[in-house]
Design an enzyme around this catalytic site. Structure first.
Site, PDB file in Angstrom:
ATOM      1  N   ASP A  30       9.296   2.665  -1.078  1.00 51.96           N
ATOM      2  CA  ASP A  30       8.422   3.642  -0.184  1.00 51.96           C
ATOM      3  C   ASP A  30       8.540   3.033   1.303  1.00 51.96           C
ATOM      4  O   ASP A  30       8.269   1.923   1.653  1.00 51.96           O
ATOM      5  CB  ASP A  30       6.951   3.011  -0.647  1.00 51.96           C
ATOM      6  CG  ASP A  30       5.922   3.781   0.331  1.00 51.96           C
ATOM      7  OD1 ASP A  30       4.705   3.566   0.054  1.00 51.96           O
ATOM      8  OD2 ASP A  30       6.355   4.311   1.163  1.00 51.96           O
ATOM      9  N   TYR A  36       0.730  -1.184  -0.053  1.00 51.21           N
ATOM     10  CA  TYR A  36       0.116  -0.022  -0.242  1.00 51.21           C
ATOM     11  C   TYR A  36       0.973   1.097   0.072  1.00 51.21           C
ATOM     12  O   TYR A  36       1.840   1.445   0.718  1.00 51.21           O
ATOM     13  CB  TYR A  36      -0.875  -0.107   1.283  1.00 51.21           C
ATOM     14  CG  TYR A  36      -1.732   1.102   1.347  1.00 51.21           C
ATOM     15  CD1 TYR A  36      -1.526   2.062   2.432  1.00 51.21           C
ATOM     16  CD2 TYR A  36      -2.905   1.590   0.469  1.00 51.21           C
ATOM     17  CE1 TYR A  36      -2.233   3.493   2.801  1.00 51.21           C
ATOM     18  CE2 TYR A  36      -3.608   2.542   0.773  1.00 51.21           C
ATOM     19  CZ  TYR A  36      -3.291   3.579   1.914  1.00 51.21           C
ATOM     20  OH  TYR A  36      -3.982   4.851   1.987  1.00 51.21           O
ATOM     21  N   LYS A  79       5.056   9.474   8.146  1.00 46.78           N
ATOM     22  CA  LYS A  79       5.085   8.809   9.518  1.00 46.78           C
ATOM     23  C   LYS A  79       5.939   9.242  10.479  1.00 46.78           C
ATOM     24  O   LYS A  79       6.020  10.555  10.819  1.00 46.78           O
ATOM     25  CB  LYS A  79       4.983   7.232   9.487  1.00 46.78           C
ATOM     26  CG  LYS A  79       3.711   6.829   8.869  1.00 46.78           C
ATOM     27  CD  LYS A  79       3.814   5.259   8.814  1.00 46.78           C
ATOM     28  CE  LYS A  79       2.599   4.770   7.834  1.00 46.78           C
ATOM     29  NZ  LYS A  79       1.075   4.708   8.426  1.00 46.78           N
TER      30      LYS A  79
END
Ligand code: KE4
Length: 403
Positions: free
Chosen positions: A220, A128, A248
């Site tokens: 990623d 994702y 994050k």
């Protein structure tokens, strides 16, 4: 608010029941509005690696806010954070800050398409990368086929440019017409279908094939960046990508994403080059202050060793208590409720999610908050103590007995 939430996974759809509303958080703990206290292994889905409300982060945010919360002009904190990022990731020669991981991956793909003048991209099943249209697609038959949208509202001809490959399948990599591909984007430590580490050699093979065919390799590292090592998975595995996306932890709990990498690619970005990208709140001084305080605290010697020690202390015991397939990479961990090895999304989907849901609630009742979905991961923080770990293991023993 649709579903009563501002992000779907928070609605407990994966485990049933009604989500608690958090009142406040400190260190390894959350308190909900009814006064219940939880040991938190979600850590806001990764950012809170120092623990909640770390005094140095809170103070940095307060001091920055007193001087104004957003200028919309260059400010010195952006330079300091850019230095920290480029010092941490040797592959990142230039970096741009945005407000989420989604913005980072969306722009990294646009850059790769502009640089290579190719439209097709490759992603991997179960990985994702945020909710940009090109990335909300899923595999057709599980081999290298053109894809179908994974969300309503994504035009079919958008998905047609996205090729989704099965994870850990070496032979499929050889069947791709790489010369037509702009970029391959991958989570170097896949953590969005539960935790499924890549088979040894898979990442290197992808690096070799993309290098040979002029394909931009995008790691990623929104989850793994600053999590598994200061330099993320690329430090851990010794493999560098052309572009890297971050999120994050980099924001220390405030909205910050970033993308960066080779200068020849990044210099295509406006205002230097023809690839447009922009953001009102990008690099705002308060978020930058939270980021800098977080990373400077995180980079103290011994941090990653302590995270490794507390993560193995928890997970080595959990393996003995909870039947299932256990995975851990640094301070990322997960238990699949299945007795078969999990090496891809299909395997993860064979987990008994109903049993996971029962375990989740049995732990929540005993004051331990795990990810409300089998297809997420657990996060350890610097604030979790030996007492937290012992309480967690005791709760797990009782939960398994109760189930
Ligand atoms: P955000 O746009 O949510 O900041 O980042 C998107 C993203 C990009 N790349 C990876 C590897 C990610 O894990 C994410 C976001 N992760 C999800 C679930 N693990 C965040 C939780 C949520 O969506 O509420």
């Amino acid at each position: 608010m649709p579903g009563g939430v501002n992000s779907p996974v928070r609605a407990f759809g994966g485990v049933g029941g009604t989500p608690f509303f958090t009142q406040r958080a400190k260190g390894s703990r959350l308190w909900d509005v009814d006064g219940n206290e939880y040991i938190d292994y979600v850590c806001s889905w990764g950012p809170m690696i120092l623990g909640h409300a770390h005094p140095k982060v809170v103070r940095a945010v307060q001091e920055a806010a007193r001087d104004g919360t957003s200028f919309g002009t260059p400010n010195s904190r952006e330079i300091r954070l850019a230095q920290l990022v480029c010092e941490s990731f040797p592959s990142i020669q230039k970096v741009r800050f945005v407000n989420s991981g989604t913005e980072a991956t969306m722009t990294a793909i646009r850059l790769a398409r502009a640089f290579t003048k190719r439209d097709k991209i490759v992603k991997f099943e179960g990985c994702y990368h945020g909710h940009a249209d090109s990335l909300l697609v899923k595999a057709g038959s599980g081999t290298a086929t053109f894809d179908v949208p994974d969300s309503a509202g994504v035009p079919a001809d958008f998905a047609r440019n996205t090729l989704t490959l099965p994870l850990n399948d070496f032979s499929v990599l050889d069947r791709v017409s790489w010369k037509e591909i702009a970029c391959a984007i991958i989570e170097p430590i896949p953590a969005n279908m539960g935790l499924i580490p890549l088979k040894s050699g898979f990442l290197q093979k992808l690096r070799d094939l993309t290098q040979k065919n002029g394909v931009i390799l995008i790691f990623d590292e929104v989850i793994s960046g600053f999590r598994v090592a200061r330099g993320g998975a690329q430090e851990l595995y010794g493999i560098q990508s052309d572009l890297t996306t971050l999120g994050k932890i980099i924001g220390g709990g405030l909205p910050v994403g970033a993308f960066g990498g080779r200068a020849d690619i990044m210099d295509m970005l406006a205002p230097n080059g023809p690839v447009y990208q922009a953001g009102t709140l990008s690099g705002n001084p308060v978020a930058m202050a939270a980021s800098i305080a977080t990373l400077e605290e995180l980079f103290h010697a011994g941090t990653y060793k302590k995270l490794e020690q507390s993560s193995s202390a928890l997970c080595d015991e959990m393996k003995k208590v909870v039947p299932g397939q256990h995975a851990r990479v640094g301070s990322l961990f997960c238990t699949f409720f299945t007795d078969r090895e999990v090496i891809d999304q299909a395997g993860a989907k064979r987990s008994e999610t109903k049993r996971y849901a029962k375990f989740f609630h049995a732990m929540l009742e005993r004051g331990v908050y795990l990810a409300p979905s089998q297809f997420e991961v657990g996060f350890m923080s610097m604030a979790h103590t030996e007492a937290d770990i012992e309480q967690t293991l005791q709760a797990a023993r009782e939960a398994v007995k109760a189930l």
